[in-house]
Motif scaffolding. Structure first.
Motif, PDB file in Angstrom:
ATOM      1  N   SER A  63       0.826  -1.216   0.000  1.00  0.00           N
ATOM      2  CA  SER A  63       0.000   0.000   0.000  1.00  0.00           C
ATOM      3  C   SER A  63       0.856   1.260   0.000  1.00  0.00           C
ATOM      4  CB  SER A  63      -0.921   0.007   1.223  1.00  0.00           C
ATOM      5  OG  SER A  63      -1.835  -1.052   1.155  1.00  0.00           O
ATOM      6  N   GLY A  64       2.161   1.091  -0.088  1.00  0.00           N
ATOM      7  CA  GLY A  64       3.048   2.234  -0.076  1.00  0.00           C
ATOM      8  C   GLY A  64       3.203   2.836   1.304  1.00  0.00           C
ATOM      9  N   LYS A  65       2.888   2.055   2.323  1.00  0.00           N
ATOM     10  CA  LYS A  65       2.957   2.498   3.723  1.00  0.00           C
ATOM     11  C   LYS A  65       2.121   3.747   3.971  1.00  0.00           C
ATOM     12  CE  LYS A  65       7.343   0.350   4.862  1.00  0.00           C
ATOM     13  NZ  LYS A  65       8.646   0.507   5.506  1.00  0.00           N
ATOM     14  N   LYS A  66       1.134   3.943   3.152  1.00  0.00           N
ATOM     15  CA  LYS A  66       0.234   5.080   3.326  1.00  0.00           C
ATOM     16  C   LYS A  66      -1.194   4.563   3.477  1.00  0.00           C
ATOM     17  CE  LYS A  66       3.160   8.450   2.550  1.00  0.00           C
ATOM     18  NZ  LYS A  66       3.562   9.354   3.572  1.00  0.00           N
ATOM     19  N   ASN A  67      -1.953   5.288   4.226  1.00  0.00           N
ATOM     20  CA  ASN A  67      -3.379   4.998   4.374  1.00  0.00           C
ATOM     21  C   ASN A  67      -3.660   3.585   4.879  1.00  0.00           C
ATOM     22  OD1 ASN A  67      -4.462   7.567   3.577  1.00  0.00           O
ATOM     23  ND2 ASN A  67      -3.697   7.084   1.545  1.00  0.00           N
ATOM     24  N   CYS A  68      -2.878   3.159   5.859  1.00  0.00           N
ATOM     25  CA  CYS A  68      -3.077   1.875   6.516  1.00  0.00           C
ATOM     26  C   CYS A  68      -3.190   2.152   8.015  1.00  0.00           C
ATOM     27  CB  CYS A  68      -1.910   0.932   6.265  1.00  0.00           C
ATOM     28  SG  CYS A  68      -1.579   0.636   4.516  1.00  0.00           S
ATOM     29  N   TYR A  69      -4.272   1.713   8.608  1.00  0.00           N
ATOM     30  CA  TYR A  69      -4.539   2.010  10.011  1.00  0.00           C
ATOM     31  C   TYR A  69      -4.948   0.741  10.746  1.00  0.00           C
ATOM     32  CZ  TYR A  69      -4.383   6.838   8.571  1.00  0.00           C
ATOM     33  OH  TYR A  69      -3.956   8.034   8.067  1.00  0.00           O
ATOM     34  N   VAL A  70      -4.775   0.786  12.052  1.00  0.00           N
ATOM     35  CA  VAL A  70      -5.202  -0.319  12.905  1.00  0.00           C
ATOM     36  C   VAL A  70      -5.859   0.295  14.141  1.00  0.00           C
ATOM     37  CG1 VAL A  70      -2.941  -0.507  14.052  1.00  0.00           C
ATOM     38  CG2 VAL A  70      -4.480  -2.481  14.005  1.00  0.00           C
ATOM     39  N   ASP A  71      -7.001  -0.292  14.555  1.00  0.00           N
ATOM     40  CA  ASP A  71      -7.567   0.212  15.797  1.00  0.00           C
ATOM     41  C   ASP A  71      -6.862  -0.464  16.959  1.00  0.00           C
ATOM     42  OD1 ASP A  71      -8.885  -2.306  16.103  1.00  0.00           O
ATOM     43  OD2 ASP A  71     -10.787  -1.516  15.420  1.00  0.00           O
ATOM     44  N   PHE A  72      -6.705   0.286  18.013  1.00  0.00           N
ATOM     45  CA  PHE A  72      -5.978  -0.198  19.182  1.00  0.00           C
ATOM     46  C   PHE A  72      -6.679   0.376  20.409  1.00  0.00           C
ATOM     47  CE2 PHE A  72      -2.061  -0.020  21.967  1.00  0.00           C
ATOM     48  CZ  PHE A  72      -1.985  -1.388  22.146  1.00  0.00           C
ATOM     49  N   TYR A  73      -7.475  -0.471  21.064  1.00  0.00           N
ATOM     50  CA  TYR A  73      -8.356  -0.043  22.152  1.00  0.00           C
ATOM     51  C   TYR A  73      -7.680  -0.013  23.515  1.00  0.00           C
ATOM     52  CZ  TYR A  73     -12.232  -0.431  18.904  1.00  0.00           C
ATOM     53  OH  TYR A  73     -13.078  -0.245  17.847  1.00  0.00           O
TER      54      TYR A  73
END
Length: 141
Positions: free
Chosen positions: A50-60
């Motif tokens: 993904s080009g290390k862009k626009n990748c997210y993870v939720d972390f509660y």
């Protein structure tokens, strides 16, 4: 590290699924079973692709009470705990973290051990992956 609220994540175009039944009813889905190591490699490759862009993870983690945090911390190294303490967002509604190698390793570990599940959001390839029991990851696209 960039941290977003739910609205900011949605504004970026992420597939957000409030509940899994809604996801199954409204999106194409598949389930992969991945060991901790396989999951770390798999999501690292997706992140790189993904080009290390626009990748997210939720972390509660930051929304947990002290007792629940201690349970999580029993699974982590001292270095991982220090890392987590260093990424604490100022705003409590911001739980969607931009990918980072260290955070990826932590969330995969916690998913695999069924301690704290996270969801991975890949904006560029329009997919969302729910961490689930039995080392399963449910993909919605």
């Amino acid at each position: 590290m960039n941290v977003l609220s739910l609205e900011e994540l949605k504004d970026k175009g992420a597939i957000y699924i409030k509940d899994i039944l809604f996801g199954f009813d409204n999106y194409k889905s598949e389930i992969l079973t991945l060991s901790e190591q396989e999951a770390e490699e798999f999501f690292k490759e997706m992140w790189i692709d993904s080009g290390k862009k626009n990748c997210y993870v939720d972390f509660y983690y930051f929304t947990l009470n002290d007792e629940a945090r201690k349970i999580v911390e029993k699974e982590l190294t001292k270095e991982e705990i220090v890392f987590i303490q260093g990424i604490k967002p100022e705003e409590t509604d911001k739980i969607y973290f931009e990918f980072d190698q260290a955070l990826l390793k932590i969330v995969v570990k916690l998913n695999a051990r069924e301690i704290l599940f996270s969801t991975f959001y890949f904006i560029n390839n329009k997919s969302t992956w729910w961490g689930n029991y039995n080392k399963e990851y449910v993909k919605f696209s």
